[in-house]
Design an enzyme around this catalytic site. Structure first.
Site, PDB file in Angstrom:
ATOM      1  N   CYS A  30      32.643  29.378  68.698  1.00 30.12           N
ATOM      2  CA  CYS A  30      33.727  30.219  67.941  1.00 30.12           C
ATOM      3  C   CYS A  30      34.187  29.582  66.623  1.00 30.12           C
ATOM      4  O   CYS A  30      34.985  28.532  66.896  1.00 30.12           O
ATOM      5  CB  CYS A  30      34.634  30.607  68.750  1.00 30.12           C
ATOM      6  N   CYS A  33      37.928  29.507  66.504  1.00 29.74           N
ATOM      7  CA  CYS A  33      38.483  28.905  67.634  1.00 29.74           C
ATOM      8  C   CYS A  33      38.480  27.191  67.339  1.00 29.74           C
ATOM      9  O   CYS A  33      39.714  26.735  67.442  1.00 29.74           O
ATOM     10  CB  CYS A  33      37.636  28.855  68.893  1.00 29.74           C
TER      11      CYS A  33
END
Length: 102
Positions: A30, A33
């Site tokens: 991600c 993230c």
């Protein structure tokens, strides 16, 4: 430093914590993230009043399902063992501070 927690340590580190806990539900793949990782490290170093934990959703799917994580990064603030707020998506350090202290 943010503390990695998993299905075995979640209750002890998050639900039984005497201080508020910000849990970052994330995954290696991600991009947003990964963008949030340095922000969380800074907050962890600067904010003594909150514990910051990370849960890898790929390694802990039962926790992700239990808390209804459908998109990441997903931040849940726990106070006294209860979810007290949720923030979805990458954000600024200032916005995250407001979420924690709000």
């Amino acid at each position: 430093m943010a503390l990695e927690v998993n299905e075995q340590t979640f209750a002890k580190e998050v639900l039984e914590s005497s201080t508020p806990v910000l849990v970052d539900f994330w995954a290696e793949w991600c991009g947003p993230c990964r963008m949030m990782a340095p922000v969380l490290e800074e907050l962890s170093a600067e904010q003594a009043n909150v514990k910051i934990c990370k849960v890898n959703v790929d390694e802990n799917p039962d926790l992700a399902q239990k808390y209804g994580i459908m998109s990441i990064p997903n931040f849940i603030l726990f106070k006294n063992g209860q979810a007290a707020g949720q923030q979805i998506g990458a954000t600024s350090k200032e916005a995250m501070l407001g979420f924690i202290n709000g």
